[in-house]
Design a protein around this motif. Structure first.
Motif, short mmCIF file in Angstrom:
data_model
loop_
_atom_site.label_atom_id
_atom_site.label_comp_id
_atom_site.label_asym_id
_atom_site.label_seq_id
_atom_site.Cartn_x
_atom_site.Cartn_y
_atom_site.Cartn_z
N ASP A 249 0.83 -1.20 0.00
CA ASP A 249 0.00 0.00 0.00
C ASP A 249 0.86 1.25 0.00
OD1 ASP A 249 -1.93 1.87 0.32
OD2 ASP A 249 -2.83 0.96 2.10
N HIS A 250 0.63 2.13 -0.96
CA HIS A 250 1.38 3.38 -1.03
C HIS A 250 0.63 4.51 -0.35
CE1 HIS A 250 4.62 1.83 -3.30
NE2 HIS A 250 3.90 1.51 -4.35
N ASP A 251 -0.38 4.18 0.46
CA ASP A 251 -1.09 5.23 1.17
C ASP A 251 -0.20 5.91 2.20
OD1 ASP A 251 -3.34 4.81 -0.26
OD2 ASP A 251 -4.36 3.59 1.24
N ASP A 252 0.97 5.32 2.49
CA ASP A 252 1.90 5.94 3.42
C ASP A 252 2.60 7.14 2.80
OD1 ASP A 252 1.60 4.02 5.56
OD2 ASP A 252 2.63 2.60 4.26
N PHE A 253 2.52 7.28 1.47
CA PHE A 253 3.22 8.33 0.77
C PHE A 253 2.26 9.14 -0.10
CE2 PHE A 253 5.70 4.39 0.99
CZ PHE A 253 6.73 4.78 1.81
N GLU A 254 2.65 10.37 -0.39
CA GLU A 254 1.87 11.15 -1.35
C GLU A 254 2.82 12.09 -2.08
OE1 GLU A 254 -0.20 14.77 0.86
OE2 GLU A 254 -0.76 12.86 1.77
N THR A 255 2.36 12.59 -3.21
CA THR A 255 3.20 13.43 -4.04
C THR A 255 2.40 14.61 -4.57
OG1 THR A 255 4.60 13.46 -6.00
CG2 THR A 255 2.69 12.03 -6.09
N VAL A 256 3.08 15.73 -4.80
CA VAL A 256 2.43 16.91 -5.35
C VAL A 256 3.41 17.61 -6.28
CG1 VAL A 256 3.15 18.35 -3.39
CG2 VAL A 256 1.19 19.04 -4.79
N ALA A 257 2.90 18.14 -7.38
CA ALA A 257 3.71 18.91 -8.32
C ALA A 257 3.40 20.38 -8.13
CB ALA A 257 3.43 18.48 -9.76
N THR A 324 8.65 23.33 -12.63
CA THR A 324 7.82 22.47 -11.79
C THR A 324 8.72 21.61 -10.92
OG1 THR A 324 6.11 22.34 -13.49
CG2 THR A 324 6.03 20.70 -11.73
N LEU A 325 8.40 21.54 -9.65
CA LEU A 325 9.11 20.66 -8.73
C LEU A 325 8.13 19.63 -8.18
CD1 LEU A 325 11.42 23.07 -6.68
CD2 LEU A 325 11.99 21.67 -8.66
N VAL A 326 8.55 18.38 -8.18
CA VAL A 326 7.75 17.30 -7.61
C VAL A 326 8.21 17.07 -6.17
CG1 VAL A 326 7.13 14.86 -7.78
CG2 VAL A 326 7.41 16.22 -9.87
N VAL A 327 7.27 17.06 -5.25
CA VAL A 327 7.57 16.85 -3.84
C VAL A 327 6.97 15.51 -3.42
CG1 VAL A 327 7.42 17.77 -1.49
CG2 VAL A 327 7.46 19.34 -3.47
N ILE A 328 7.79 14.61 -2.90
CA ILE A 328 7.35 13.30 -2.43
C ILE A 328 7.53 13.27 -0.92
CG2 ILE A 328 7.68 10.79 -2.59
CD1 ILE A 328 8.95 11.28 -5.34
N GLY A 329 6.49 12.85 -0.21
CA GLY A 329 6.58 12.85 1.25
C GLY A 329 5.66 11.85 1.90
N LEU A 330 5.75 11.79 3.20
CA LEU A 330 4.85 10.93 3.96
C LEU A 330 3.44 11.52 3.90
CD1 LEU A 330 7.03 10.23 7.13
CD2 LEU A 330 6.65 8.71 5.18
N LYS A 331 2.46 10.63 3.97
CA LYS A 331 1.07 11.06 3.89
C LYS A 331 0.78 12.14 4.94
CE LYS A 331 -3.66 9.24 3.92
NZ LYS A 331 -3.98 9.75 2.57
N GLY A 332 0.16 13.23 4.48
CA GLY A 332 -0.21 14.30 5.40
C GLY A 332 0.83 15.38 5.60
#
Length: 344
Positions: A249-257, A324-332
């Protein structure tokens, strides 16, 4: 009877920001005419690694030689994305002599290796080896594992304590599946620290696996290519935190551009990225941006407080210069805080 040789595939895995793309790019730049193809998997909305690789400007590093699988972890989309992409490469008039597969930093390699048992590709390709790229300074700082002894003591004292660490599980699964471990950025840690990190990495390995030290992903391609592991036939020797056929499950992570305005200087943008990377829960920041008065595109990557940047190629005529920068992080993680830091 004609015996058709299988095309070897090398799977390059490793945690976020370990240096997988830099290593793959170095291999391509030093392929010496060998016909390579690259499958690159992005976790997020903006394809960064394909563009970075295609900007090499060397033979074999072209748009046609690189296939991108965006918006989803490759180990979770095997049937829908990976197998068709591989079949497309194999159907070319001149199939590649070797295929490099760069997984997302959030991917588990074992389900991908299992995909090579599919009838459609089993007779035509083989997993030459799984290469796990490790970020030496990050491991030295304890980024992936808490104190194992303290953790075990806590578990023994209170069975109800939930001590699962999704980052550690991903990191360990990548090592457990590896045929070769590349300890990258070794030049950024001293000899005693390197020895400690090597011992920690080797402690995760279930079998004899060579560990090689590199700086900036520079390694002789002959070390990576031609391992002859046939990993798809050796799955029992590659344990995993996740059961056979079990999805993770990748719900532990999220990403935003996030859009980025042109920077006054490269250093100005790097400073903003460093501030943003210090936000709790942020794992990695990567992308492209424009610097005022510069004809070259700026590549920026940040892992923790370490930020690197360089100009990779000139902007093309008519090409939008929207950074554009992609940010990957822990959920929330606090997206607003990250956006504010990047805005300066």
């Amino acid at each position: 009877m004609t015996i058709v040789s299988k095309i070897p595939c090398t799977i390059v895995t490793g945690f976020l920001g370990a240096g997988k793309t830099t290593l793959v790019r170095h291999v391509v730049e030093n392929a010496k005419g060998r016909r390579l193809a690259i499958l690159v998997n992005e976790f997020g909305d903006v394809g960064f690694d394909k563009s970075f690789l295609a900007a090499c400007g060397v033979e074999g590093c072209t748009e046609d030689a690189i296939v991108e699988l965006p918006n989803g972890c490759i180990c979770c989309t095997v049937a829908d994305d990976f197998v068709p992409a591989l079949e497309t490469l194999l159907a070319r008039a001149e199939p590649p002599e070797h295929i490099l597969i760069e997984t997302s930093g959030l991917a588990l390699p074992k389900p991908l290796v299992q995909a090579f048992q599919w009838p459609a590709i089993r007779s035509r390709v083989t997993v030459d080896g799984v290469v796990a790229v490790v970020d030496g300074p990050a491991v030295a700082s304890g980024a992936f594992a808490e104190d194992p002894a303290a953790l075990e003591a806590q578990r023994a004292a209170d069975q109800s304590v939930d001590h699962d660490n999704p980052l550690e599980e991903v990191f360990e699964d990548q090592l457990l599946c590896a045929d070769l471990v590349v300890l990258n950025k070794a030049d950024l840690i001293d000899a005693p620290t390197r020895a400690r990190v090597r011992a920690e990495v080797e402690g995760h390995l279930p079998r004899a696996v060579k560990v090689v030290e590199t700086a900036n992903g520079v390694i002789d391609p002959r070390v990576l290519l031609g391992l002859g592991a046939a990993a798809e036939d050796d799955l029992d020797a590659r344990p995993s935190h996740h059961g056979e056929g079990e999805d993770h499950d990748h719900d532990d992570f999220e990403t935003v551009a996030l859009p980025i305005r042109p920077a006054i200087t490269a250093g100005d943008l790097a400073a903003r990225v460093e501030r943003a990377a210090g936000t709790d829960g942020v794992l990695r920041i990567k992308g492209f941006a424009e610097v005022e008065g510069k004809a070259m595109r700026l590549v920026v990557q940040g892992v923790g407080r370490r930020v690197v940047h360089h100009f990779d190629r000139p902007w093309r005529a008519g090409e939008p210069r929207d950074g554009t920068l992609v940010v990957i992080g822990l959920k929330g993680f606090d997206r607003d805080a990250v956006a504010a830091a990047l805005a300066g």
